[in-house]
Design an enzyme around this catalytic site. Structure first.
Site, PDB file in Angstrom:
ATOM      1  N   HIS A 105       6.246  -3.990   1.359  1.00 53.46           N
ATOM      2  CA  HIS A 105       6.502  -2.643   1.853  1.00 53.46           C
ATOM      3  C   HIS A 105       5.652  -2.310   3.073  1.00 53.46           C
ATOM      4  O   HIS A 105       6.022  -1.435   3.855  1.00 53.46           O
ATOM      5  CB  HIS A 105       6.285  -1.617   0.742  1.00 53.46           C
ATOM      6  CG  HIS A 105       7.399  -1.587  -0.249  1.00 53.46           C
ATOM      7  ND1 HIS A 105       7.833  -0.438  -0.862  1.00 53.46           N
ATOM      8  CD2 HIS A 105       8.186  -2.586  -0.736  1.00 53.46           C
ATOM      9  CE1 HIS A 105       8.837  -0.721  -1.688  1.00 53.46           C
ATOM     10  NE2 HIS A 105       9.055  -2.024  -1.627  1.00 53.46           N
ATOM     11  N   HIS A 267      12.393 -10.769  -6.323  1.00 53.75           N
ATOM     12  CA  HIS A 267      12.726 -10.276  -7.661  1.00 53.75           C
ATOM     13  C   HIS A 267      12.571 -11.336  -8.736  1.00 53.75           C
ATOM     14  O   HIS A 267      12.837 -11.067  -9.912  1.00 53.75           O
ATOM     15  CB  HIS A 267      14.137  -9.695  -7.668  1.00 53.75           C
ATOM     16  CG  HIS A 267      14.245  -8.383  -6.970  1.00 53.75           C
ATOM     17  ND1 HIS A 267      15.412  -7.656  -6.888  1.00 53.75           N
ATOM     18  CD2 HIS A 267      13.310  -7.644  -6.306  1.00 53.75           C
ATOM     19  CE1 HIS A 267      15.198  -6.545  -6.212  1.00 53.75           C
ATOM     20  NE2 HIS A 267      13.931  -6.514  -5.839  1.00 53.75           N
TER      21      HIS A 267
END
Length: 738
Positions: A105, A267
């Site tokens: 991020h 993920h």
């Protein structure tokens, strides 16, 4: 007389009243932007000044980082990863997935159209990113790293540390990374960035009637890094989600394969957190929390407030059975189950295996013996439903080594995309391989020309018959492609002679087709005459030619000046140039050349500030350059707007003198929108034509103040000196070697 200290209750009351009064006064303050919202904002040109850096102007981060024992830092990070803290316990006893999200991020806000965002600067520490909905609880990740930052201090920036922590996390969970480069300096204030115009978090008013995302934005909703994981605007449509993914990841410079590798690789680790309804449990974000929170936000009042009660996105669960190990389980699960819509405990839409399959596969992150079904987001299902993504995920599933390498390279690109060329990389973990997205330029492989050579080369340039404005325009076109936001572009490499730059409208392609061959001939002929292994690149010749033209223009105006020149640039090849990647650098507006296309997403005056910001200019530098380039007749396509002089091609302060001349009356052109005409007040004769950029230096109070310095009788010499200094700065913006 005996004096007594105030009681604690009295002190508390006085503090309360003072705070209340201060808040009332602050709330009532009315700024200039309220009264005049259309006034040009110059603040982007005044950000990140050296005075805001507590390390001081002489601080050399590259030198400080070079003294760092990187192996020791990585070992310390690895210890932090598995040392769970009571105030924020680690999922599965390992902070690795948490730190990967932090690093992702930090870097993932990068966007190609203006080069803003990215990990450099460590902007995740500041608002708004620090308090974005998509960054919930990452404040804790940085607090977990504080002991590392505290230990090593100025030797490693927060910007580098966050990315390094992500890398070490991957390695500690069994993944082989592609490498790591330091070199990201820290910012000390929030970057002024257009993140969108919505007034509510997660709102979406950034698409036009065709559904196209506005430029230069990179995310689909306010406060998101990329896309809504539940689907566009929360609608669980995997194919629509795939379209959003392709658009947003493409705006981060990722192709389909890199996009799939990043999502599937990322993920593989960790879990989502949505144990409770955020609206009922989660408090204010860091920026809105009280001082007693000490910069931490999103306090959770439900259950423990962390661990199995953690609330982040509102989605809940893990994608794989082994969330702290590198495995193929994400792809195996994606294809191994039939997925159906469900809802998290927080009420958010996610997907689980149909018919209760896999209900007991995934261990709970905190409660021993408790197990769950794996989950997928709508954006995960998109990797299976979209035809292109399906081909890639199927191929990766069959070829784990290819998947691993693709994720390693995509992760490296994600975390290093905004650092510019490889020459800026620091540290022992820098990979040897040169990658096309790094805009590689050959290393200097010859002796550079000396003072005598430079003088001879200048003579050859002046004898070539190329006009002063042509040389100035060519040099500016080469150097002004630089972007300080992601360190791309610039004169080094001479990519002006290659596609796509040689065909950009702003660069006068027809003129380049005439000027560049002449400069190439000068270069080749001159190199034949050199001895001792010396050579000069075309990149150097282009810059030197611009400086030589300015010296000639100054002589014509009565000044004897020398424009500084440092040789050492090299010429890039077509094979080293990704045409599609460089295409986004094409200026849709360059106010320094009075060029504005219909594709510009900013009005002219704002485009001036944007371009000046990209060139890392101050207000005086911007002002001097505009005034100088106008009188040098350097407008794109030889336009005469703003050329306020009867001696174009001479370096003088005429632009400012004539702009500030009260004998000229200005009015809007009745025939050409966006243009202005200047008439003699007495005779009514047309004197000049101008764009809003030209006139802003007389109409904007702060810009006029600077223009008056250069337009004064004693401002002539100062203007010439300042113009040459600013010109030289632009020519050298990409010279990270000097």
């Amino acid at each position: 007389m005996k004096r007594t200290l105030p009681t604690l209750s009295a002190l508390a009351l006085s503090m309360s009243l003072a705070l209340a009064a201060g808040q009332t006064q602050a709330a009532e303050t009315t700024t200039n932007s309220y009264w005049w919202p259309e006034q040009l904002d110059l603040s982007p040109l005044r950000q990140h000044g050296s005075e805001s850096n507590p390390y001081g102007a002489d601080y050399d981060y590259a030198k400080a980082f070079g003294s760092l024992d990187l192996v020791a830092v990585k070992a310390d990070i690895k210890t932090v990863l598995t040392t769970s803290q009571d105030w924020w316990p680690a999922d599965y006893g390992h902070y690795g997935p948490f730190f990967i999200r932090m690093a992702w991020h930090s870097a993932g806000v990068y966007r190609i159209f203006d080069g803003r965002g990215g990990a450099s600067g460590g902007q995740q520490r500041f608002e708004p990113l620090n308090s974005w909905p998509d960054n919930v609880n990452l404040d804790k990740a940085r607090r977990l790293l504080w002991p590392i930052k505290q230990k090593y201090g100025s030797k490693i920036s927060w910007a580098d540390l966050m990315v390094l922590a992500g890398n070490v996390s991957l390695e500690s969970m069994g993944f082989k990374t592609f490498g790591f480069a330091g070199g990201r300096t820290d910012d000390w204030e929030a970057e002024r960035v257009d993140w969108g115009h919505e007034k509510k978090w997660l709102d979406n008013k950034r698409h036009n009637e065709k559904g196209e995302l506005a430029k230069p934005l990179g995310a689909t909703q306010m406060g998101l890094i990329y896309v809504n994981p539940e689907g566009p605007n929360g609608v669980p449509d995997p194919l629509a989600a795939a379209r959003d993914i392709r658009e947003t990841f493409g705006r981060m410079a990722m192709n389909d394969e890199e996009t799939v590798a990043l999502i599937a690789g990322g993920h593989t680790f960790g879990k989502a957190h949505g144990a409770h309804d955020p609206a009922k449990c989660v408090g204010a974000d860091p920026a809105a929390a009280g001082v007693e929170a000490q910069g931490l936000g999103w306090k959770n009042k439900c259950g423990k407030g962390h661990s199995e009660d953690t609330v982040t996105s509102g989605l809940e669960g893990a994608w794989s059975v082994s969330p702290t190990q590198w495995t193929m389980q994400y792809l195996d699960n994606l294809y191994g189950f039939e997925w159906v819509q469900s809802k998290s405990p927080a009420g958010h839409i996610q997907w689980i295996p149909a018919n209760g399959a896999g209900d007991n596969l995934v261990p709970d992150a905190h409660v021993a013996g408790k197990r769950h079904a794996p989950i997928m987001f709508t954006t995960d299902i998109a990797l299976k439903e979209d035809p292109s993504y399906r081909e890639i995920t199927s191929r990766f599933r069959k070829d784990p080594k290819a998947f691993e390498l693709a994720f390693a390279k995509a992760w490296f690109k994600l975390t290093h995309r905004d650092m510019g060329p490889k020459t800026r990389y620091l540290g022992s973990d820098v990979p040897a391989e040169a990658l096309i997205w790094q805009d590689p330029i050959p290393a200097l492989d010859h002796a550079v020309i000396d003072t005598n050579d430079i003088a001879a080369l200048k003579s050859a340039i002046l004898a070539s018959g190329i006009a002063v404005p042509e040389l100035v325009r060519t040099a500016w076109a080469s150097a002004a492609s630089f972007r300080g936001t992601d360190m791309r572009g610039g004169a080094n490499g001479a990519r002006l002679r290659l596609e796509p730059q040689r065909s950009w409208e702003v660069n006068n392609p027809e003129e380049l087709a005439k000027v560049l061959p002449k400069l190439e001939k000068i270069q080749k002929d001159f190199n034949k005459s050199l001895k001792g292994g010396k050579k000069v690149s075309l990149a150097d010749v282009i810059v030197l030619a611009g400086g030589t033209a300015i010296e000639q223009a100054a002589r014509s105006a009565g000044y004897s000046v020398t424009v500084p020149f440092t040789p050492g640039r090299m010429d890039a090849t077509t094979a080293q140039t990704d045409v599609s990647s460089f295409a986004v650098l094409e200026p849709k507006a360059d106010a320094f050349r009075n060029f504005f296309s219909e594709e510009s997403y900013l009005p002219p005056a704002e485009a001036l500030v944007e371009k000046a910001t990209q060139l890392t200019l101050s207000v005086p530098e911007m002002t001097a350059l505009v005034g100088g380039l106008r009188v040098l007749d350097a407008n794109s396509n030889k336009a005469k707007h703003g050329v306020f002089t009867d001696k174009p091609g001479n370096l003088s302060n005429d632009f400012f003198v004539n702009l500030l001349d009260m004998s000229t009356r200005w009015e809007k052109s009745p025939r050409e929108a966006g243009l202005y005409q200047g008439f003699d007040r007495q005779s009514g004769k047309l004197r000049w034509t101008a764009t809003p950029v030209d006139l802003i230096f007389g109409s904007h109070a702060e810009l006029r103040a600077v223009a008056e310095v250069y337009g004064a009788n004693d401002g002539k010499d100062r203007f010439v000196e300042d113009f040459i200094a600013a010109w030289t700065k632009v020519m050298n913006l990409d010279r990270f070697d000097i």
